[in-house]
Enzyme design. Sequence first.
Site, PDB file in Angstrom:
ATOM      1  N   GLU A  89       0.864  -1.182   0.000  1.00 48.36           N
ATOM      2  CA  GLU A  89       0.000   0.000   0.000  1.00 48.36           C
ATOM      3  C   GLU A  89       0.906   1.239   0.000  1.00 48.36           C
ATOM      4  O   GLU A  89       1.710   1.423   0.917  1.00 48.36           O
ATOM      5  CB  GLU A  89      -0.898  -0.026   1.229  1.00 48.36           C
ATOM      6  CG  GLU A  89      -2.010   0.994   1.203  1.00 48.36           C
ATOM      7  CD  GLU A  89      -2.865   0.933   2.461  1.00 48.36           C
ATOM      8  OE1 GLU A  89      -3.499   1.956   2.779  1.00 48.36           O
ATOM      9  OE2 GLU A  89      -2.884  -0.123   3.136  1.00 48.36           O
ATOM     10  N   ASP A 100      -5.383   9.794   9.170  1.00 47.92           N
ATOM     11  CA  ASP A 100      -4.064   9.380   9.639  1.00 47.92           C
ATOM     12  C   ASP A 100      -3.685  10.031  10.958  1.00 47.92           C
ATOM     13  O   ASP A 100      -4.001  11.188  11.231  1.00 47.92           O
ATOM     14  CB  ASP A 100      -3.009   9.714   8.584  1.00 47.92           C
ATOM     15  CG  ASP A 100      -3.191   8.898   7.324  1.00 47.92           C
ATOM     16  OD1 ASP A 100      -3.333   7.671   7.451  1.00 47.92           O
ATOM     17  OD2 ASP A 100      -3.214   9.473   6.221  1.00 47.92           O
ATOM     18  N   TYR A 214     -11.121  -3.492   3.526  1.00 48.16           N
ATOM     19  CA  TYR A 214     -10.198  -3.002   4.542  1.00 48.16           C
ATOM     20  C   TYR A 214     -10.998  -2.805   5.822  1.00 48.16           C
ATOM     21  O   TYR A 214     -11.841  -1.924   5.919  1.00 48.16           O
ATOM     22  CB  TYR A 214      -9.591  -1.673   4.077  1.00 48.16           C
ATOM     23  CG  TYR A 214      -8.437  -1.136   4.905  1.00 48.16           C
ATOM     24  CD1 TYR A 214      -8.510  -1.036   6.285  1.00 48.16           C
ATOM     25  CD2 TYR A 214      -7.273  -0.689   4.283  1.00 48.16           C
ATOM     26  CE1 TYR A 214      -7.458  -0.529   7.033  1.00 48.16           C
ATOM     27  CE2 TYR A 214      -6.212  -0.176   5.017  1.00 48.16           C
ATOM     28  CZ  TYR A 214      -6.312  -0.094   6.387  1.00 48.16           C
ATOM     29  OH  TYR A 214      -5.273   0.409   7.124  1.00 48.16           O
TER      30      TYR A 214
END
Length: 327
Positions: A89, A100, A214
């Site tokens: 990734e 993030d 995911y």
Amino acid sequence: MAHALHASAFAGAKVAPMRAARSSASTGRKSVVTRAMAAKTLSIPKTFEDLKKRGQCAFIPFICAGDGGIDTTEKAVRILDEAGSDIIELGVPYSDPLADGPTIQAAATRALEAGTTLGDVVDLVARVSPDITAPIVLFTYFNPIYQRGFEPFVKSIAAAGAKGLLVPDIPLEETGELNAVCKANGIDLVLLSTPTTPEERMAKIADKSNGFIYLVSVTGVTGVRSGVESRVEGLVKSLKSVTDKPVAVGFGISKKEQAQEVVKWGADGVIVGSALVKALGEAASPEAGLAALKALAEELREGSNREGAKPKGSSGGGFFARLMGKA
């Protein structure tokens, strides 16, 4: 920022556009893209299919492109492939990475300050894809895609050799057009499910996701954590009750033992980001960072795979040894 990955599904927050690619990126891309067309990298579904036949779990590392310089990223991708990564990734640095945590935010800031552009990242994928076996999934926020246009963006990453795309801030309801363009160009659009996603919505996400789903293991942002929450086991089972597509777990995994636990809970893939980004980006030198990345990747791979996994060094041809002057 802890609310960024709430299950109402990544409703596109307003984010600043990524700086435009330098003009040299477009003029110099034709040759590297042409080289990428010869890549023998497996598709994401084929990768998981082969792993399943061997009873294996995929090791999926994440790094931020441009942290330490784009040349360092190129070396890092090759090292990760040589270390036995099943999928890689690759994050496009972005000015407002709302999914993030501090480690990846800092890496993105360093990369942008070094002048890294989306064009640089696409060129990088084109350079490495002919030489590695691990398919590359590009991780990018929605704004750069929107600025370029769905079709031009997807066509460019497909021509470079990318196999997948992950966009954390696009809501499920708005994935239709992008997903259609991705399918038409051989790109798997990977969608995310979270700990607070209702089961009915989880089923819809699983239906629309391609390549794999995911599964975010925490309610919050990326980052190293001391342990993986036990509820992840139930989340994996819930997803698997509504789909036969592979489920990969990410966010917070940083140790071999954590990876082993996720494998035990039935995940098809283990995704590791912040720990590897920290090892590479916060070392005293690029060389030290690459060495630390290699060591941690090999340790985590051991945790995420059982006997019979993709052998280390199967595609890199001793790249790390040559890089460090040991071959």
